[in-house]
Design a protein around this motif. Sequence first.
Motif, PDB file in Angstrom:
ATOM      1  N   ASP A 189       3.299  11.833   1.851  1.00 26.05           N
ATOM      2  CA  ASP A 189       2.120  11.197   2.451  1.00 26.05           C
ATOM      3  C   ASP A 189       2.533  10.211   3.547  1.00 26.05           C
ATOM      4  O   ASP A 189       1.926  10.144   4.605  1.00 26.05           O
ATOM      5  CB  ASP A 189       1.310  10.434   1.386  1.00 26.05           C
ATOM      6  CG  ASP A 189       0.732  11.371   0.328  1.00 26.05           C
ATOM      7  OD1 ASP A 189       0.669  12.586   0.591  1.00 26.05           O
ATOM      8  OD2 ASP A 189       0.352  10.872  -0.754  1.00 26.05           O
ATOM      9  N   MET A 190       3.568   9.418   3.240  1.00 30.50           N
ATOM     10  CA  MET A 190       4.048   8.437   4.220  1.00 30.50           C
ATOM     11  C   MET A 190       4.594   9.151   5.451  1.00 30.50           C
ATOM     12  O   MET A 190       4.353   8.743   6.589  1.00 30.50           O
ATOM     13  CB  MET A 190       5.136   7.563   3.592  1.00 30.50           C
ATOM     14  CG  MET A 190       4.606   6.655   2.490  1.00 30.50           C
ATOM     15  SD  MET A 190       5.917   6.063   1.356  1.00 30.50           S
ATOM     16  CE  MET A 190       6.846   4.979   2.415  1.00 30.50           C
ATOM     17  N   ALA A 191       5.347  10.232   5.200  1.00 37.03           N
ATOM     18  CA  ALA A 191       5.960  10.999   6.291  1.00 37.03           C
ATOM     19  C   ALA A 191       4.885  11.536   7.226  1.00 37.03           C
ATOM     20  O   ALA A 191       4.998  11.440   8.447  1.00 37.03           O
ATOM     21  CB  ALA A 191       6.793  12.145   5.719  1.00 37.03           C
ATOM     22  N   ARG A 192       3.828  12.083   6.636  1.00 36.55           N
ATOM     23  CA  ARG A 192       2.752  12.656   7.434  1.00 36.55           C
ATOM     24  C   ARG A 192       2.153  11.584   8.343  1.00 36.55           C
ATOM     25  O   ARG A 192       1.919  11.805   9.519  1.00 36.55           O
ATOM     26  CB  ARG A 192       1.677  13.246   6.509  1.00 36.55           C
ATOM     27  CG  ARG A 192       0.787  14.263   7.193  1.00 36.55           C
ATOM     28  CD  ARG A 192      -0.217  14.889   6.229  1.00 36.55           C
ATOM     29  NE  ARG A 192       0.373  15.408   5.014  1.00 36.55           N
ATOM     30  CZ  ARG A 192       0.121  14.953   3.787  1.00 36.55           C
ATOM     31  NH1 ARG A 192      -0.701  13.942   3.598  1.00 36.55           N
ATOM     32  NH2 ARG A 192       0.697  15.497   2.738  1.00 36.55           N
ATOM     33  N   GLU A 193       1.939  10.409   7.780  1.00 30.18           N
ATOM     34  CA  GLU A 193       1.307   9.357   8.579  1.00 30.18           C
ATOM     35  C   GLU A 193       2.199   8.901   9.738  1.00 30.18           C
ATOM     36  O   GLU A 193       1.714   8.525  10.796  1.00 30.18           O
ATOM     37  CB  GLU A 193       0.943   8.175   7.684  1.00 30.18           C
ATOM     38  CG  GLU A 193       0.191   7.129   8.471  1.00 30.18           C
ATOM     39  CD  GLU A 193      -0.527   6.103   7.619  1.00 30.18           C
ATOM     40  OE1 GLU A 193      -0.966   6.459   6.503  1.00 30.18           O
ATOM     41  OE2 GLU A 193      -0.636   4.959   8.079  1.00 30.18           O
ATOM     42  N   ASP A 242       0.797  -1.237   0.000  1.00 27.73           N
ATOM     43  CA  ASP A 242       0.000   0.000   0.000  1.00 27.73           C
ATOM     44  C   ASP A 242       0.823   1.279   0.000  1.00 27.73           C
ATOM     45  O   ASP A 242       0.475   2.268   0.658  1.00 27.73           O
ATOM     46  CB  ASP A 242      -0.989   0.032   1.186  1.00 27.73           C
ATOM     47  CG  ASP A 242      -1.929  -1.155   1.178  1.00 27.73           C
ATOM     48  OD1 ASP A 242      -2.273  -1.611   0.060  1.00 27.73           O
ATOM     49  OD2 ASP A 242      -2.307  -1.641   2.255  1.00 27.73           O
ATOM     50  N   LEU A 243       1.918   1.288  -0.723  1.00 31.08           N
ATOM     51  CA  LEU A 243       2.651   2.533  -0.936  1.00 31.08           C
ATOM     52  C   LEU A 243       1.729   3.478  -1.720  1.00 31.08           C
ATOM     53  O   LEU A 243       1.090   3.054  -2.679  1.00 31.08           O
ATOM     54  CB  LEU A 243       3.913   2.233  -1.753  1.00 31.08           C
ATOM     55  CG  LEU A 243       5.013   3.277  -1.673  1.00 31.08           C
ATOM     56  CD1 LEU A 243       5.935   2.930  -0.506  1.00 31.08           C
ATOM     57  CD2 LEU A 243       5.830   3.286  -2.946  1.00 31.08           C
ATOM     58  N   PRO A 244       1.650   4.757  -1.313  1.00 33.60           N
ATOM     59  CA  PRO A 244       0.706   5.646  -2.001  1.00 33.60           C
ATOM     60  C   PRO A 244       1.070   5.859  -3.477  1.00 33.60           C
ATOM     61  O   PRO A 244       2.244   5.922  -3.825  1.00 33.60           O
ATOM     62  CB  PRO A 244       0.845   6.970  -1.237  1.00 33.60           C
ATOM     63  CG  PRO A 244       1.547   6.644   0.034  1.00 33.60           C
ATOM     64  CD  PRO A 244       2.354   5.419  -0.216  1.00 33.60           C
ATOM     65  N   VAL A 245       0.036   5.936  -4.300  1.00 31.72           N
ATOM     66  CA  VAL A 245       0.232   6.346  -5.684  1.00 31.72           C
ATOM     67  C   VAL A 245      -0.295   7.774  -5.775  1.00 31.72           C
ATOM     68  O   VAL A 245      -1.484   8.005  -5.964  1.00 31.72           O
ATOM     69  CB  VAL A 245      -0.520   5.421  -6.663  1.00 31.72           C
ATOM     70  CG1 VAL A 245      -0.244   5.823  -8.107  1.00 31.72           C
ATOM     71  CG2 VAL A 245      -0.099   3.969  -6.445  1.00 31.72           C
ATOM     72  N   SER A 246       0.610   8.724  -5.534  1.00 29.56           N
ATOM     73  CA  SER A 246       0.233  10.137  -5.504  1.00 29.56           C
ATOM     74  C   SER A 246       1.450  10.944  -5.937  1.00 29.56           C
ATOM     75  O   SER A 246       2.544  10.392  -6.061  1.00 29.56           O
ATOM     76  CB  SER A 246      -0.176  10.531  -4.081  1.00 29.56           C
ATOM     77  OG  SER A 246       0.932  10.389  -3.208  1.00 29.56           O
ATOM     78  N   GLU A 247       1.260  12.254  -6.124  1.00 29.37           N
ATOM     79  CA  GLU A 247       2.393  13.049  -6.608  1.00 29.37           C
ATOM     80  C   GLU A 247       3.548  13.078  -5.610  1.00 29.37           C
ATOM     81  O   GLU A 247       4.703  13.110  -6.001  1.00 29.37           O
ATOM     82  CB  GLU A 247       1.920  14.468  -6.941  1.00 29.37           C
ATOM     83  CG  GLU A 247       1.126  14.496  -8.240  1.00 29.37           C
ATOM     84  CD  GLU A 247       0.655  15.868  -8.642  1.00 29.37           C
ATOM     85  OE1 GLU A 247       1.084  16.860  -8.003  1.00 29.37           O
ATOM     86  OE2 GLU A 247      -0.123  15.959  -9.601  1.00 29.37           O
ATOM     87  N   ARG A 248       3.214  13.092  -4.323  1.00 28.20           N
ATOM     88  CA  ARG A 248       4.270  13.118  -3.300  1.00 28.20           C
ATOM     89  C   ARG A 248       4.094  11.950  -2.337  1.00 28.20           C
ATOM     90  O   ARG A 248       3.754  12.152  -1.169  1.00 28.20           O
ATOM     91  CB  ARG A 248       4.223  14.452  -2.526  1.00 28.20           C
ATOM     92  CG  ARG A 248       4.283  15.710  -3.398  1.00 28.20           C
ATOM     93  CD  ARG A 248       5.673  15.965  -3.942  1.00 28.20           C
ATOM     94  NE  ARG A 248       6.592  16.409  -2.915  1.00 28.20           N
ATOM     95  CZ  ARG A 248       6.873  17.692  -2.666  1.00 28.20           C
ATOM     96  NH1 ARG A 248       6.301  18.628  -3.371  1.00 28.20           N
ATOM     97  NH2 ARG A 248       7.740  18.013  -1.736  1.00 28.20           N
ATOM     98  N   PRO A 249       4.339  10.726  -2.796  1.00 27.64           N
ATOM     99  CA  PRO A 249       4.061   9.562  -1.929  1.00 27.64           C
ATOM    100  C   PRO A 249       4.874   9.570  -0.635  1.00 27.64           C
ATOM    101  O   PRO A 249       4.361   9.183   0.417  1.00 27.64           O
ATOM    102  CB  PRO A 249       4.443   8.370  -2.805  1.00 27.64           C
ATOM    103  CG  PRO A 249       5.340   8.916  -3.861  1.00 27.64           C
ATOM    104  CD  PRO A 249       4.889  10.322  -4.090  1.00 27.64           C
ATOM    105  N   TYR A 250       6.137  10.025  -0.714  1.00 30.40           N
ATOM    106  CA  TYR A 250       6.966   9.977   0.492  1.00 30.40           C
ATOM    107  C   TYR A 250       6.517  11.012   1.514  1.00 30.40           C
ATOM    108  O   TYR A 250       6.673  10.812   2.714  1.00 30.40           O
ATOM    109  CB  TYR A 250       8.452  10.141   0.125  1.00 30.40           C
ATOM    110  CG  TYR A 250       8.910   9.113  -0.885  1.00 30.40           C
ATOM    111  CD1 TYR A 250       8.797   7.750  -0.603  1.00 30.40           C
ATOM    112  CD2 TYR A 250       9.414   9.481  -2.132  1.00 30.40           C
ATOM    113  CE1 TYR A 250       9.185   6.782  -1.535  1.00 30.40           C
ATOM    114  CE2 TYR A 250       9.808   8.528  -3.067  1.00 30.40           C
ATOM    115  CZ  TYR A 250       9.693   7.186  -2.774  1.00 30.40           C
ATOM    116  OH  TYR A 250      10.069   6.252  -3.696  1.00 30.40           O
TER     117      TYR A 250
END
Lengths: 178, 154
Positions: free
Chosen positions: B27-31, B17-25
Amino acid sequence: MNLPATRQDQNYLFDTQSISAWGLLRLREQLENGLPLAPRPYLTLAERTGLTEQQVMQAVSQWQQQGLIKRLGLVVKHRTLGYRANAMAVWNVPDDRVSELGKALAASPVVTLCYQRPRRLPDWPYNLFCMIHGIDRNRVQSQLQKLVHEHRLEDIPHAVLFSNKAYLQRGGRYVSDR
Amino acid sequence: MRLDMADRQLIDRYQRDLPVSERPYEDMARELGLTEAEVIERLSTLQEQQVLSRVGPVFEHSQAGASLLAAVAAPDEQMDLVAARINRAPGVNHNYAREHTYNLWFVMTAPNDDILEERLDELEHQLKLPMLRLPMVEGYHIDLGFDIDWEALP
């Protein structure tokens, strides 16, 4: 294979239904080496394949939905972390029971991979394979004994092949040879 | 290898479930309560340390192309030599020594079955060792990642 930079800007040339097959193949090839570790990895992949960032993300999402991409995430090398007792347990299961037993064994949390392969007689009589990635051998042996007991496999011939060295471990290259 | 709590959380949360978005890392960092730069830095270090083989997709082999598990019985004193030859063959991506008469086990992938067979024939010819070819008949559970027992690790 670099495309002129302007192509990135001319999104109107592409509609979402017709991403070029060539671009998709290049993307598959790039993805086999992993996602770039840069703030906009999908944009980096777009620059390398002649697609747009949106098209790259769309293709990845579609491949996930279609099941071509089974998972997208961190691929761990368990051996580095300390999972050194990697056992391949193989069983010679009657053909009419292999599917049922395979599914039952696969449901166990200690079994990390489970699949059926053909026998190659006389050298290789086994048709059901289970992988157990363990931290030490004793623990794996007792996990196996527990599986044998729980699934009543006492009468089924089996062998346990521990790996003692990894010569190579990396992702599958289907479209790229590098 | 001992990892700190942030690395462990990163691995526990994002084997899938790695994000598929413009800034995936980001998104992960925020979580995880980190910064984007820190996530990228940690992933790069984990890759350098060989804790991660990569960040990215695991392809479903039956859809992605052809693949096959093969094994040979190498004479003990030639293990490293035979393993090195196997590693050099195109498409080989896993190669392990295992305790058995068939002591070298490897996985080869290729764009299609014909190319795979050709490559295996060529390798078998080079090695001069009979090869067990074991294509997958049915998968019951395949490479979805698994939970790491951090406390039990040495």
